[in-house]
Design a protein around this motif. Structure first.
Motif, PDB file in Angstrom:
ATOM      1  N   VAL A  77      23.224  42.473  70.447  1.00  9.53           N
ATOM      2  CA  VAL A  77      23.096  41.553  71.583  1.00  9.53           C
ATOM      3  C   VAL A  77      23.066  40.109  71.081  1.00  9.53           C
ATOM      4  N   ARG A  78      22.356  39.899  69.969  1.00 12.43           N
ATOM      5  CA  ARG A  78      22.257  38.550  69.407  1.00 12.43           C
ATOM      6  C   ARG A  78      23.651  38.047  68.993  1.00 12.43           C
ATOM      7  N   ASP A  79      24.386  38.935  68.376  1.00 14.02           N
ATOM      8  CA  ASP A  79      25.733  38.609  67.945  1.00 14.02           C
ATOM      9  C   ASP A  79      26.610  38.286  69.166  1.00 14.02           C
ATOM     10  N   TRP A  80      26.437  39.080  70.204  1.00 12.95           N
ATOM     11  CA  TRP A  80      27.183  38.882  71.451  1.00 12.95           C
ATOM     12  C   TRP A  80      26.926  37.476  71.995  1.00 12.95           C
ATOM     13  N   VAL A  81      25.647  37.127  72.008  1.00 10.53           N
ATOM     14  CA  VAL A  81      25.268  35.814  72.556  1.00 10.53           C
ATOM     15  C   VAL A  81      25.795  34.685  71.660  1.00 10.53           C
ATOM     16  N   LEU A  82      25.598  34.846  70.348  1.00  9.34           N
ATOM     17  CA  LEU A  82      26.023  33.761  69.450  1.00  9.34           C
ATOM     18  C   LEU A  82      27.540  33.609  69.410  1.00  9.34           C
ATOM     19  N   LYS A  83      28.237  34.692  69.669  1.00 10.10           N
ATOM     20  CA  LYS A  83      29.705  34.570  69.692  1.00 10.10           C
ATOM     21  C   LYS A  83      30.202  34.149  71.065  1.00 10.10           C
ATOM     22  N   ARG A  84      29.258  34.000  71.995  1.00 11.40           N
ATOM     23  CA  ARG A  84      29.607  33.597  73.363  1.00 11.40           C
ATOM     24  C   ARG A  84      30.665  34.525  73.944  1.00 11.40           C
TER      25      ARG A  84
ATOM     26  N   LYS B  54      10.967  40.576  48.953  1.00 16.32           N
ATOM     27  CA  LYS B  54      10.664  41.939  49.430  1.00 16.32           C
ATOM     28  C   LYS B  54       9.779  41.909  50.672  1.00 16.32           C
ATOM     29  N   SER B  55       9.808  40.803  51.396  1.00 15.59           N
ATOM     30  CA  SER B  55       8.990  40.720  52.605  1.00 15.59           C
ATOM     31  C   SER B  55       9.875  40.949  53.825  1.00 15.59           C
ATOM     32  N   ALA B  56       9.622  42.066  54.521  1.00 13.55           N
ATOM     33  CA  ALA B  56      10.436  42.384  55.695  1.00 13.55           C
ATOM     34  C   ALA B  56      10.244  41.310  56.764  1.00 13.55           C
ATOM     35  N   GLN B  57       9.011  40.801  56.882  1.00  9.87           N
ATOM     36  CA  GLN B  57       8.756  39.801  57.920  1.00  9.87           C
ATOM     37  C   GLN B  57       9.498  38.490  57.662  1.00  9.87           C
ATOM     38  N   LEU B  58       9.485  38.069  56.390  1.00  8.16           N
ATOM     39  CA  LEU B  58      10.168  36.828  56.057  1.00  8.16           C
ATOM     40  C   LEU B  58      11.683  36.979  56.241  1.00  8.16           C
ATOM     41  N   THR B  59      12.197  38.111  55.779  1.00 11.44           N
ATOM     42  CA  THR B  59      13.634  38.363  55.921  1.00 11.44           C
ATOM     43  C   THR B  59      14.011  38.362  57.398  1.00 11.44           C
ATOM     44  N   ASP B  60      13.153  38.955  58.214  1.00  8.35           N
ATOM     45  CA  ASP B  60      13.415  39.027  59.637  1.00  8.35           C
ATOM     46  C   ASP B  60      13.413  37.616  60.242  1.00  8.35           C
ATOM     47  N   ALA B  61      12.398  36.811  59.862  1.00 10.37           N
ATOM     48  CA  ALA B  61      12.317  35.444  60.392  1.00 10.37           C
ATOM     49  C   ALA B  61      13.564  34.654  59.994  1.00 10.37           C
ATOM     50  N   PHE B  62      13.993  34.854  58.760  1.00 14.10           N
ATOM     51  CA  PHE B  62      15.165  34.144  58.253  1.00 14.10           C
ATOM     52  C   PHE B  62      16.416  34.528  59.046  1.00 14.10           C
ATOM     53  N   ARG B  63      16.573  35.835  59.249  1.00 12.61           N
ATOM     54  CA  ARG B  63      17.746  36.296  59.999  1.00 12.61           C
ATOM     55  C   ARG B  63      17.728  35.782  61.428  1.00 12.61           C
ATOM     56  N   ARG B  64      16.527  35.724  62.003  1.00 13.16           N
ATOM     57  CA  ARG B  64      16.433  35.255  63.389  1.00 13.16           C
ATOM     58  C   ARG B  64      16.839  33.795  63.524  1.00 13.16           C
ATOM     59  N   LEU B  65      16.729  33.040  62.440  1.00 10.68           N
ATOM     60  CA  LEU B  65      17.154  31.640  62.494  1.00 10.68           C
ATOM     61  C   LEU B  65      18.647  31.495  62.218  1.00 10.68           C
ATOM     62  N   GLY B  66      19.279  32.614  61.910  1.00 11.90           N
ATOM     63  CA  GLY B  66      20.703  32.569  61.548  1.00 11.90           C
ATOM     64  C   GLY B  66      21.568  32.287  62.764  1.00 11.90           C
TER      65      GLY B  66
END
Ligand SMILES: Cc1cc2nc3c(=O)[nH]c(=O)nc-3n(C[C@H](O)[C@H](O)[C@H](O)COP(=O)(O)O)c2cc1C
Length: 379
Positions: A174-181, A303-315
């Motif tokens: 869904v995120r990809d859908w939105v970001l690709k408009r 190796k932090s799932a939370q940090l990786t997740d936060a990073f991806r969410r800012l992508g």
């Protein structure tokens, strides 16, 4: 015109994405040779025959566990349980003590069996056909045990509980859908249409939308639907700065944690990015995907799932898909920052890595501003 079978082949990126749709479990293949223990994460595992009971695992010829299995002639398949994603990462690395902190019990063949696994199967190697980069180890089953636990699922590159993995896949889609408009900016997002396109269900698409509201990518409408929030200069700059802050933190606090395998990956990926930009003008999607992999790998060393997740969410990489043109992106995008970061990380020059990151971020922000200007200030 007839196409000869030997002349057709699938694109590597397409192949990787498509095979990721085969939902599977995750296993760790273990063995012991010359008094030493070996283990590697593997998803290419399957039952082969019932009469006699046989299994198969596919191991890359470059893996050290591969060579140890060749030597010992025996291996165990440890099918991981729900809470063991950390072990999947640990055994997926190279050049570290894989068994640190791992409780094991010795099996009848003398191989380590991981405690807490969903199931363990010990095998004696019978045949070893080769396919491409991998050896397939056909194994006669010597012992097998299963336990009342939940599986660790693996689907489209994500590991976790089966339900959670499906939820994550829907969110990413869904995120990809939105970001690709894929829905034009001012139109209301059609949840049923999106669910159908993503082969997900509407409830999962709705909960992904709610998550995207918290990321300010969409906003709720009065009639219970959702519309996309236009991206402005300040939004793009904040996202860039947020990602750079995380990467800066990683390069500052975890610089010694990059393994040889991480370094090799970063260098190879930077080279591929550079090749694409100089040669293949049709490869914008691949260029963007490789860029994301490059930066995710850097943050992954924590190796932090939370940090990786936060990073991806800012992508917001897929915004580039909107802003760039298939014919001109090679002139617009820049890859020298990626190359410089890979070079600095592999040679252990922390200062150079940090300054390459700053340059890379500023160039990215500049390009984003230009792209926005071309689109009247918002995308
Ligand atoms: C989820 C996941 C699945 C993997 N599946 C396989 C596989 O089926 N076969 C394989 O050879 N490597 C696979 N790998 C990669 C290996 O685990 C990785 O290359 C590892 O570092 C090899 O370690 P070794 O050289 O100590 O044996 C997988 C990695 C992950 C994270």
């Amino acid at each position: 015109m007839t196409v000869r079978p030997e002349d057709v082949s699938v694109d590597a990126t397409v192949f990787r994405n498509v095979v990721g749709h085969f939902a599977s479990g995750v296993a760790v293949i273990t063995t012991a040779a010359d008094g030493e223990r070996f283990g590697t994460t593997a998803s290419a595992v399957s039952s082969l025959s019932m009469e006699p009971p046989m299994m198969l695992v596919c191991l890359n010829k470059s893996s050290t566990t591969h060579d140890a299995v060749v030597k010992s002639g025996v291996y165990a398949i440890n099918i991981l349980s729900e809470g063991q994603a950390g072990l999947a990462f640990q055994f997926g690395k190279r050049g570290i003590d894989k068994f640190e902190g791992v409780e094991v019990t010795e099996g009848v063949l003398g191989v380590p069996l991981i405690d807490g696994a969903l199931a363990t199967i010990e095998c004696v190697v019978e045949e070893t056909p080769v396919g491409g980069t991998h050896t397939v180890f056909f194994g006669r089953v010597a012992s097998a045990a299963a336990y009342e636990r939940e599986p660790l699922a693996y689907f489209r590159g994500t590991m976790g509980r089966l339900e959670r993995v499906k939820e994550m896949a829907a969110y990413e889609g869904v995120r990809d859908w939105v970001l690709k408009r894929r829905t034009p900016l001012r139109e209301s997002l059609d949840l049923a249409e999106i669910a159908k396109a993503l082969r997900s269900d509407e409830d999962q698409v709705r909960s992904a939308m709610v998550k995207l509201v918290t990321e300010e990518l969409v906003q709720p409408t009065e009639d219970g639907g959702f519309v996309q929030v236009p991206m402005t200069r300040s939004f793009l700059e904040a996202a860039y700065d947020g990602r750079a802050t995380i990467e800066r933190g990683v390069l500052t606090g975890y610089f010694e944690k990059f393994t040889d395998e991480d370094k090799q990956f970063l260098r190879d990926t930077a080279d591929r990015i550079s090749d694409l930009r100089s040669k293949d003008s049709s490869a914008l999607d691949e260029f963007l995907a490789l860029n994301a992999q490059f930066h995710n790998r850097i943050v992954g060393v924590t190796k932090s799932a939370q940090l990786t997740d936060a990073f991806r969410r800012l992508g917001i990489g897929t915004v580039w898909r909107q802003a760039l043109d298939d014919d001109t992106w090679q002139a617009q995008l820049d890859h020298t920052g990626t190359l410089a970061m890979a070079e600095a990380i592999t040679t252990g020059d922390q200062e150079a890595a940090l300054s390459a990151l700053e340059r890379h971020t500023e160039i990215g922000k500049g390009l984003a501003r230009d792209a926005l200007a071309l689109h009247g200030g918002e995308i």
